[in-house]
Design a protein around this motif. Structure first.
Motif, mmCIF file in Angstrom:
data_model
loop_
_atom_site.group_PDB
_atom_site.id
_atom_site.type_symbol
_atom_site.label_atom_id
_atom_site.label_comp_id
_atom_site.label_asym_id
_atom_site.label_seq_id
_atom_site.Cartn_x
_atom_site.Cartn_y
_atom_site.Cartn_z
ATOM 1 N N VAL A 142 -7.218 -39.211 -71.122
ATOM 2 C CA VAL A 142 -7.129 -39.440 -72.558
ATOM 3 C C VAL A 142 -8.519 -39.379 -73.185
ATOM 4 N N ASP A 143 -8.541 -39.031 -74.463
ATOM 5 C CA ASP A 143 -9.715 -39.198 -75.302
ATOM 6 C C ASP A 143 -9.486 -40.423 -76.178
ATOM 7 N N PHE A 144 -10.536 -41.225 -76.369
ATOM 8 C CA PHE A 144 -10.407 -42.375 -77.261
ATOM 9 C C PHE A 144 -11.731 -42.672 -77.938
ATOM 10 N N VAL A 145 -11.645 -43.438 -79.011
ATOM 11 C CA VAL A 145 -12.817 -43.829 -79.784
ATOM 12 C C VAL A 145 -12.928 -45.346 -79.753
ATOM 13 N N LYS A 146 -14.142 -45.812 -79.456
ATOM 14 C CA LYS A 146 -14.417 -47.254 -79.498
ATOM 15 C C LYS A 146 -15.781 -47.472 -80.131
ATOM 16 N N ASP A 147 -15.826 -48.321 -81.135
ATOM 17 C CA ASP A 147 -17.077 -48.630 -81.838
ATOM 18 C C ASP A 147 -17.763 -47.364 -82.343
ATOM 19 N N GLY A 148 -16.943 -46.408 -82.791
ATOM 20 C CA GLY A 148 -17.477 -45.182 -83.356
ATOM 21 C C GLY A 148 -17.896 -44.136 -82.346
ATOM 22 N N ALA A 149 -17.835 -44.459 -81.072
ATOM 23 C CA ALA A 149 -18.250 -43.510 -80.033
ATOM 24 C C ALA A 149 -17.034 -42.905 -79.351
ATOM 25 N N ALA A 150 -17.096 -41.607 -79.076
ATOM 26 C CA ALA A 150 -15.993 -40.910 -78.423
ATOM 27 C C ALA A 150 -16.137 -40.998 -76.910
ATOM 28 N N HIS A 151 -15.005 -41.185 -76.236
ATOM 29 C CA HIS A 151 -14.975 -41.281 -74.782
ATOM 30 C C HIS A 151 -13.849 -40.407 -74.253
ATOM 31 N N SER A 152 -14.015 -39.947 -73.030
ATOM 32 C CA SER A 152 -12.966 -39.216 -72.341
ATOM 33 C C SER A 152 -12.908 -39.726 -70.913
ATOM 34 N N VAL A 153 -11.715 -40.165 -70.490
ATOM 35 C CA VAL A 153 -11.530 -40.725 -69.156
ATOM 36 C C VAL A 153 -10.332 -40.039 -68.516
ATOM 37 N N SER A 154 -10.427 -39.740 -67.236
ATOM 38 C CA SER A 154 -9.341 -39.056 -66.555
ATOM 39 C C SER A 154 -8.539 -40.042 -65.714
ATOM 40 N N ALA A 155 -7.337 -39.624 -65.334
ATOM 41 C CA ALA A 155 -6.458 -40.479 -64.542
ATOM 42 C C ALA A 155 -5.410 -39.634 -63.851
ATOM 43 N N GLY A 156 -4.926 -40.142 -62.724
ATOM 44 C CA GLY A 156 -3.842 -39.479 -62.030
ATOM 45 C C GLY A 156 -2.517 -39.628 -62.745
ATOM 46 N N ARG A 157 -2.389 -40.698 -63.544
ATOM 47 C CA ARG A 157 -1.167 -40.950 -64.294
ATOM 48 C C ARG A 157 -1.531 -41.630 -65.604
ATOM 49 N N VAL A 158 -0.956 -41.155 -66.697
ATOM 50 C CA VAL A 158 -1.110 -41.810 -67.996
ATOM 51 C C VAL A 158 0.243 -42.377 -68.399
ATOM 52 N N VAL A 159 0.231 -43.628 -68.839
ATOM 53 C CA VAL A 159 1.436 -44.286 -69.321
ATOM 54 C C VAL A 159 1.251 -44.572 -70.807
ATOM 55 N N LEU A 160 2.073 -43.941 -71.624
ATOM 56 C CA LEU A 160 2.035 -44.186 -73.066
ATOM 57 C C LEU A 160 2.930 -45.374 -73.390
ATOM 58 N N SER A 161 2.315 -46.452 -73.879
ATOM 59 C CA SER A 161 3.043 -47.647 -74.320
ATOM 60 C C SER A 161 2.521 -48.044 -75.689
ATOM 61 N N ALA A 162 2.414 -47.058 -76.557
ATOM 62 C CA ALA A 162 1.790 -47.261 -77.867
ATOM 63 C C ALA A 162 2.797 -47.588 -78.961
ATOM 64 N N GLY A 163 4.071 -47.655 -78.619
ATOM 65 C CA GLY A 163 5.087 -48.010 -79.599
ATOM 66 C C GLY A 163 5.775 -46.801 -80.192
ATOM 67 N N ALA A 164 6.880 -47.040 -80.873
ATOM 68 C CA ALA A 164 7.772 -45.973 -81.317
ATOM 69 C C ALA A 164 7.214 -45.138 -82.462
ATOM 70 N N ILE A 165 6.089 -45.558 -83.037
ATOM 71 C CA ILE A 165 5.432 -44.737 -84.061
ATOM 72 C C ILE A 165 4.219 -44.032 -83.474
ATOM 73 N N ASN A 166 3.377 -44.745 -82.749
ATOM 74 C CA ASN A 166 2.145 -44.145 -82.243
ATOM 75 C C ASN A 166 2.311 -43.351 -80.958
ATOM 76 N N THR A 167 3.338 -43.645 -80.166
ATOM 77 C CA THR A 167 3.563 -42.808 -78.980
ATOM 78 C C THR A 167 3.903 -41.368 -79.374
#
Length: 574
Positions: free
Chosen positions: A301-326
């Motif tokens: 995933v790519d994400f932003v924290k405190d204005g800085a962009a990050h990219s982290v990899s994973a063998g599995r991503v689980v989306l649990s962001a809710g019925a609007i943000n997922t």
């Protein structure tokens, strides 16, 4: 309008709150020991808690400052389902990164059960609003969703409603997998629950990690409502989640996630106990912008924290962001209806027409209101008695769930129209089997722009009919003899003509805040995930939140979302 209520803290309650603050690094180990000892905890217990909590805070601080390039799993969202699946993965030994867009749940508005309404439209709410709709007289209904550790379990009403037997049998049929049927799900409930009420070995579990109790020391009006329900032919039960939800419904006092007068959110039960492990990192203030893919395999995933962009990899991503943000994250990543993605200039990676479609939420009418003869102070989470009932006798299971609310509850239209006094109480008619369907969509490819919701509340004529029948049944109950000691007068709606009642229903309609069904589980072309919660056409991606529901459950959705998290945990750790 809801009012605040404050409860004095018991000694054990204070220590629990202090321990949670210690785990999140909000207070230091030494200060924790001072305050916990002053609250009456024993020295040996305080030392043990200080060691474990301090270790958790230090571990989380270190992990957040030393993010890895890769994890076994990334869980997007620490809400009701996300907290569960993250804990299950961590307990199995996986290296887990939990990304939460919101901040800490260690605030009084979350911990105090009666203060839950103050979370709405606060920094702990994403602030979604449905599009204006003719079906609710052009109104734009608010759609609160938790933006905080614990998600919806931190900001909503703490009701533990398992759902009706028919819900899970329907899910199993849609998924083509009996692991989702009622008998299978019941075994999960029995495994995880620590039920404090009347014993029911066939249906309730004890000794599990999930504390569930019936409301304690309820306001006198709550048991009176059960008597009122019985007076109009609705049987009262000792447990809202037992036999009652295997048949035609009934009335009961609420099951709640409240312990010693304080909210127990799902993060506290599942996530906090694993925070001291070196293999799990909870990163707050982390806004996920998109999934990274190699072909059709999700790699991170790519994400932003405190204005800085990050990219982290994973063998599995689980989306649990809710019925609007997922569905929003899916569409920003090129997974969704091609026509929608073309419109916002996102290249289609996987054409899944069901992403964002089928939006459902329970309708809660605000409300049928009576003025108190003598004012009663609300207790617990302000709502302690409920009933499930059929709006039509030919239905196979209940489709309505009104709740008694111990304060006046009206909308921006009906409040000024009827001007309810502060010393009043409500029965809110509720529709929990809506036929109306909406959608979540995007207006741009800007990841910081809010997703839009065309909710279509009451657009199906059967829904409006059911709501009106529920209003009529609530008026019958509220005006019955067992509640007469609490009634000075009926404030709203009173006796109305058929046309006036339709107009009132549209003006009084709100939502239960149970957004769901936008990435449904199933086998047809509009399904987004299969029975194992894998996204069709995509590798390395699981969805675990209310968006996978084929149909929203009958009742409040926290408990079914725990089931979704547990099922994901079972599947991913098998």
């Amino acid at each position: 309008m809801f009012t605040k209520q404050h409860h004095p803290l018991a000694a054990g309650d204070i220590v629990n709150a202090l321990e949670a603050a210690l785990y999140r690094g909000k207070i230091g180990r030494r200060r924790f020991m001072q305050l916990a000892l002053a609250a009456g905890a024993s020295l040996s217990a305080v030392r043990a808690m200080a060691q474990e909590g301090g270790d958790a805070a230090i571990t989380q601080l270190y992990n957040a400052q030393a993010l890895k390039d890769s994890y076994d799993a990334i869980v997007v969202g620490s809400g009701t389902s996300g907290a569960v699946v993250a804990a299950r993965l961590a307990e199995a030994g996986a290296q887990v990164l939990v990304l939460e867009a919101g901040e800490t749940d260690q605030v009084e508005a979350v911990l105090n059960p009666a203060m839950w309404p103050t979370n709405l439209r606060s920094e702990r709410d994403w602030g979604h609003t449905a599009d204006p709709a003719d079906s609710v007289n052009g109104r734009s209904l608010i759609l609160p969703m938790g933006k905080v550790v614990g998600g919806g379990s931190s900001v909503n009403v703490q009701i533990w409603a398992r759902g009706h037997k028919s819900d899970f049998d329907m899910w199993a049929a849609e998924a083509g997998d009996d692991a989702w049927n009622y008998d299978s799900v019941l075994e999960i409930y029995k495994r995880i629950e620590d039920w404090q009420g009347a014993p029911d070995a066939a249906r309730r579990g004890t000794g599990g990690k999930v504390w569930v109790e019936q409301v304690q020391n309820p306001c006198p009006i709550a048991p009176a409502m059960l008597d009122a329900c019985e007076s109009v032919g609705i049987k009262a039960y000792a447990d809202m989640n037992g036999e009652m939800m295997e048949g035609d419904g009934g009335a009961a006092l609420a099951n709640v996630r409240i312990k010693d007068g304080r909210r127990v959110n799902i993060a506290q039960t599942y996530l906090y106990p694993v925070l001291r492990q070196g293999n799990v990192t909870l990163l707050t203030g982390a806004h996920v912008t998109r999934l990274t893919l190699e072909g059709t395999r999700v790699t991170g995933v790519d994400f932003v924290k405190d204005g800085a962009a990050h990219s982290v990899s994973a063998g599995r991503v689980v989306l649990s962001a809710g019925a609007i943000n997922t569905p929003k994250i899916l569409m920003l990543s090129g997974i969704g209806p091609k026509a929608e993605l073309d419109r916002i200039n996102v290249e289609t990676v996987v054409d899944r027409p069901g992403v964002g479609q089928g939006f459902q939420d329970h309708v809660l009418v605000a409300g049928c209101i009576w003025e108190y003869n003598e004012p009663q102070a609300p207790r617990n989470s302000l709502a302690e008695a409920t009933y499930f009932w059929k709006s039509s006798p030919d239905l196979d299971s209940p489709d309505t769930q009104p709740f008694q609310i111990e304060v006046p509850y009206a909308t921006e239209v009906t409040g000024p129209q009827f001007n309810p006094p502060a010393a009043a109480w409500t029965i809110s008619p509720g529709l929990v089997r809506p036929k109306s369907r909406g959608r979540v969509y995007l207006t741009s490819n800007d990841p910081m722009a809010m997703a839009k919701v065309d909710a279509q509340f009451l657009s199906h004529e059967d829904d409006l009919t059911a709501v009106i029948r529920s209003i009529e049944k609530c008026r019958e109950i509220g005006n019955s003899a067992p509640l007469s000691d609490f009634v000075k007068r009926e404030v709203m709606p009173g006796a109305l003509s058929a046309d006036e009642m339709r107009d009132f229903a549209k003006n009084a309609a709100g939502t239960y805040f149970h957004e769901s069904c936008t990435c449904k589980m199933g086998q047809d072309d509009m399904s987004v995930v299969d029975a194992n919660l894998n996204v069709y056409g995509v590798e390395g991606l699981t969805i675990a939140d209310a968006s996978i529901m084929p149909r929203v459950t009958t009742g409040n959705t926290m408990a079914p979302c725990v089931i979704i998290g547990e099922r994901a945990g079972d599947i991913l750790t098998a």
